[in-house]
Design an enzyme around this catalytic site. Structure first.
Site, mmCIF file in Angstrom:
data_model
loop_
_atom_site.group_PDB
_atom_site.id
_atom_site.type_symbol
_atom_site.label_atom_id
_atom_site.label_comp_id
_atom_site.label_asym_id
_atom_site.label_seq_id
_atom_site.Cartn_x
_atom_site.Cartn_y
_atom_site.Cartn_z
ATOM 1 N NE ARG A 44 -1.402 -1.801 -5.224
ATOM 2 C CZ ARG A 44 -2.236 -1.202 -6.073
ATOM 3 N NH1 ARG A 44 -1.981 -0.014 -6.532
ATOM 4 N NH2 ARG A 44 -3.349 -1.800 -6.461
ATOM 5 N NE ARG B 225 -9.183 -2.410 -13.214
ATOM 6 C CZ ARG B 225 -8.666 -2.090 -12.044
ATOM 7 N NH1 ARG B 225 -9.171 -1.080 -11.349
ATOM 8 N NH2 ARG B 225 -7.659 -2.752 -11.533
ATOM 9 N NE ARG C 50 -13.100 -3.323 -9.883
ATOM 10 C CZ ARG C 50 -12.006 -3.131 -9.162
ATOM 11 N NH1 ARG C 50 -12.071 -2.435 -8.039
ATOM 12 N NH2 ARG C 50 -10.871 -3.642 -9.533
ATOM 13 C CE LYS D 137 -7.140 0.824 -3.984
ATOM 14 N NZ LYS D 137 -7.619 -0.376 -4.701
ATOM 15 N NE ARG E 17 -6.094 -6.215 -9.368
ATOM 16 C CZ ARG E 17 -7.351 -6.034 -9.780
ATOM 17 N NH1 ARG E 17 -7.946 -6.942 -10.528
ATOM 18 N NH2 ARG E 17 -8.018 -4.978 -9.435
HETATM 19 P P1 AMP Z 1 -5.390 -0.598 -9.165
HETATM 20 O O1 AMP Z 1 -6.375 0.086 -10.091
HETATM 21 O O2 AMP Z 1 -5.030 0.242 -7.973
HETATM 22 O O3 AMP Z 1 -5.819 -2.005 -8.802
HETATM 23 O O4 AMP Z 1 -4.031 -0.734 -9.997
HETATM 24 C C1 AMP Z 1 -3.992 -1.437 -11.232
HETATM 25 C C2 AMP Z 1 -2.565 -1.847 -11.520
HETATM 26 O O5 AMP Z 1 -1.709 -0.670 -11.658
HETATM 27 C C3 AMP Z 1 -1.884 -2.682 -10.439
HETATM 28 O O6 AMP Z 1 -2.229 -4.051 -10.502
HETATM 29 C C4 AMP Z 1 -0.415 -2.425 -10.779
HETATM 30 O O7 AMP Z 1 0.029 -3.167 -11.891
HETATM 31 C C5 AMP Z 1 -0.402 -0.929 -11.136
HETATM 32 N N1 AMP Z 1 -0.166 -0.095 -9.919
HETATM 33 C C6 AMP Z 1 -1.020 0.837 -9.410
HETATM 34 N N2 AMP Z 1 -0.503 1.393 -8.290
HETATM 35 C C7 AMP Z 1 0.687 0.785 -8.074
HETATM 36 C C8 AMP Z 1 1.693 0.897 -7.061
HETATM 37 N N3 AMP Z 1 1.536 1.738 -6.007
HETATM 38 N N4 AMP Z 1 2.807 0.116 -7.153
HETATM 39 C C9 AMP Z 1 2.960 -0.740 -8.174
HETATM 40 N N5 AMP Z 1 2.043 -0.930 -9.156
HETATM 41 C C10 AMP Z 1 0.918 -0.164 -9.122
#
Ligand code: AMP
Length: 215
Positions: A85, A156, A124, A13, A167
């Site tokens: 989410r 990361r 990644r 994404k 996740r």
């Molecule tokens: P991502 O890069 O989208 O995988 O996000 C990394 C981390 O940021 C997630 O594992 C959460 O801890 C936090 N995060 C990002 N977006 C959200 C969201 N919509 N709701 C809650 N936590 C979020």
């Protein structure tokens, strides 16, 4: 026009969001990088993110709405990646945009299997400077550094197998309800994410046109 892109970790994404935002001239709002930025000065957020857990849903809505209010005064032409989410986050965003005379026009769900996500995660990489994302297998950088800004490419902290499993499970558990909710509104576009990057992008652009979201 405001568009949301949903997808499990390593669904691709980020890559699609980068390309789509360029193709449609949208502001790319990536809540993962917003959260990581906030975590630089907040040890509690850092711990949540690195364990693969999610920030409490209403708290995250507040961060996103604050960010839009201060950084995107037009309140429009945004591509949301990683948010919402939860149904509560979707309705908070929808209500906020409607008070500004705008709306959510389409939601893209990029779909891959857990097996594929775990396979992709070890290759990644992310730019430590600008946050651009790469995958050594499916979307490699041209050289050793970031193509966009020349920054160092790093893995990361939450890109490990244990965190990816948490996740992915969180994604499945929370997002299923959200996807059903959006589907009932007639705004959901399901896209198969296990294909070459250009095919996926073309598919998204064609479907947005067919649905009259874009001209
Ligand atoms: P991502 O890069 O989208 O995988 O996000 C990394 C981390 O940021 C997630 O594992 C959460 O801890 C936090 N995060 C990002 N977006 C959200 C969201 N919509 N709701 C809650 N936590 C979020």
């Amino acid at each position: 026009m405001n568009i949301i892109i949903l997808g499990s970790p390593a669904s691709g994404k980020g890559t699609q969001a980068e390309r789509l935002s360029k193709a449609l001239n949208l502001y790319h709002l990536q809540t993962g990088s917003l959260a990581r930025k906030l975590a630089e000065t907040d040890a509690r957020l850092k711990e949540i993110i690195n364990s693969g857990e999610l920030i409490p849903e209403e708290e995250m809505s507040m961060y996103v709405i604050n960010f839009i209010t201060t950084e995107i005064p037009s309140f429009s032409n945004i591509l949301f990646e990683g948010f919402p989410r939860f149904v509560s986050q979707y309705t908070a965003l929808e209500s906020f945009l409607r008070t500004k005379g705008d709306d959510i026009d389409a939601v893209i769900s990029l779909e891959v299997s857990e097996e594929e996500a775990v396979k992709r995660i070890s290759s990644r990489r992310m730019c430590s400077k600008c946050g651009a994302t790469y995958n050594l297998l499916t979307n490699p950088p041209k050289g050793d550094n970031c193509d966009v800004c020349g920054g160092n490419l790093i893995q990361r902290a939450d890109d490990n197998e244990k965190s990816v499993k948490v996740r992915f499970e969180n994604y499945e558990a929370n997002t299923k309800e959200l996807i059903d909710f959006i589907d009932k509104k007639g705004k959901l576009i399901r896209i198969n994410g296990e294909r070459p990057i250009d095919n996926i992008l073309n598919d998204i652009l064609t479907t947005l046109k067919q649905r009259h979201v874009t001209a």
